[in-house]
Scaffold this active site. Structure first.
Site, PDB file in Angstrom:
ATOM      1  N   SER A 106     -11.243  14.895  17.480  1.00 42.30           N
ATOM      2  CA  SER A 106     -12.329  15.423  16.644  1.00 42.30           C
ATOM      3  C   SER A 106     -12.025  16.761  15.996  1.00 42.30           C
ATOM      4  O   SER A 106     -12.838  17.244  15.195  1.00 42.30           O
ATOM      5  CB  SER A 106     -13.619  15.538  17.455  1.00 42.30           C
ATOM      6  N   LYS A 109     -12.363  16.985  12.252  1.00 42.66           N
ATOM      7  CA  LYS A 109     -13.598  17.308  11.548  1.00 42.66           C
ATOM      8  C   LYS A 109     -13.560  18.684  10.891  1.00 42.66           C
ATOM      9  O   LYS A 109     -14.395  18.988  10.042  1.00 42.66           O
ATOM     10  CB  LYS A 109     -14.778  17.183  12.501  1.00 42.66           C
ATOM     11  N   SER A 163     -20.302  16.923  17.044  1.00 48.02           N
ATOM     12  CA  SER A 163     -19.066  16.167  16.783  1.00 48.02           C
ATOM     13  C   SER A 163     -19.370  14.722  16.406  1.00 48.02           C
ATOM     14  O   SER A 163     -18.737  13.773  16.871  1.00 48.02           O
ATOM     15  CB  SER A 163     -18.143  16.212  18.006  1.00 48.02           C
TER      16      SER A 163
END
Length: 327
Positions: A106, A109, A163
């Site tokens: 993640s 991101k 997230s």
């Protein structure tokens, strides 16, 4: 300690991009190959025909070579890659395997947010599509439903705090019209930032063998994103409540909390430092990852990154060791 300069000169990097190569001979695919000066301008490495100090691509960056910079005070067995970058003095204080490819989970991101902030309108609204929610059932999400309508700014909070893989897909569709078009933009922008050892296939970071980055590339992407005021604001926010409209016109509230344990108070920050925010990421293949920005009492800024730690406890142990090295 000064930054270590790569063996390939910056001019050669510029020329290499123009002819479809980067690094020290690694080929990349470009839709078009441009004149050197035009290409270097396109990818942020300088301005056409100018050679002043202000035009150099790396003038504000820590440029790292392939050599590790280790320290006995930082355990080597807690993670696979790690780095500590002195942003103020443009030097590298610690480096372990910072150019080796890793799965970012993640932390992807960060680039998603950077692209959205660069090309999107914060006040624009998106309606969550069925396709955007076509993700693994065990995905990290921020709880969106088909038909929900949110602004891009709200989606960015869901993306970076909770997230949300669902938020990542909605952002991609809002900004670029499709997830595929957004990923193309992600790879273009990563290359423009000098992240030449990275490749992305989605906006959220779920596992894919063709989705990878390095600790050094992640530092480049994070530093660029952190220069955006809203990005910096979001990643240091501990919790956020989004109020938006559901599919039936009803009012919906969602509360999203930061997963950074230093900001939640679950982990002690080394004395003399302030954590300004960061982004976590975890999958089975990526391990536990964290990149963040800190500031000392003299207002010097640092970016620290740990990739593929064996568990969350080891992740924060390693990160704390890196932060203590600042002093």
């Amino acid at each position: 300690m000064k930054c270590i300069v790569r063996k390939c000169s910056l001019f050669l990097l510029a020329a290499a991009i123009a002819f479809g190569q980067t690094g020290c001979g690694n080929e990349i695919a470009l839709e078009q190959k441009y004149d050197t000066f035009v290409t270097t301008e396109k990818y942020g490495i300088g301005t056409s025909g100018q050679a002043s100090d202000n035009s150099f691509y790396a003038k504000d960056l820590c440029v790292g070579g392939n050599e590790d910079l280790l320290d006995e005070a930082v355990s080597e067995n807690l993670s696979v890659s790690a780095g500590l970058f002195d942003v103020t003095d443009r030097s590298i204080l610690y480096a372990k395997n910072i150019h080796e490819k890793r799965y970012p989970a993640s932390t992807t991101k960060i680039l998603t947010a950077y692209v959205a902030l660069k090309y999107g309108d914060l006040n624009s609204t998106a309606t969550v599509s069925k396709e955007a929610l076509n993700i693994d059932s065990d995905s990290s999400v921020c709880g969106l439903s088909v038909g929900d309508t949110l602004t891009l700014e709200q989606l960015l909070y869901g993306l970076l705090l909770s997230s949300g893989n669902d938020a990542a897909n909605v952002i991609a569709e809002l900004v670029s019209g499709s997830q595929e078009a957004f990923v193309t933009l992600m790879n273009q922008e990563a290359l423009a930032l000098g992240a030449t050892n990275s490749h992305f296939v989605n906006a959220h970071g779920l596992q894919d063998e063709q989705h990878y980055t390095t600790a050094y590339d992640l530092y480049l992407i994070f530093q660029a994103a952190f220069s955006n005021q809203l990005f910096a604001q979001i990643i240091r926010t501990t919790d956020y409540t989004a109020e938006f409209t559901g599919s039936k016109g009803e009012a919906v509230k969602k509360n999203w909390k930061n997963s950074n344990r230093y900001l939640t108070g679950d982990k002690e920050i080394p004395e003399g430092l302030t954590v300004l925010g960061g982004k976590t990421g975890t999958t089975l293949d990526a391990g536990s990852c964290l990149i963040m920005c800190s500031q000392d009492s003299k207002d010097k800024t640092y970016i620290s990154v740990v990739m593929k730690a064996d568990g969350r406890d080891n992740l924060y142990t390693q990160m704390t060791e890196l932060l203590k090295k600042i002093f």
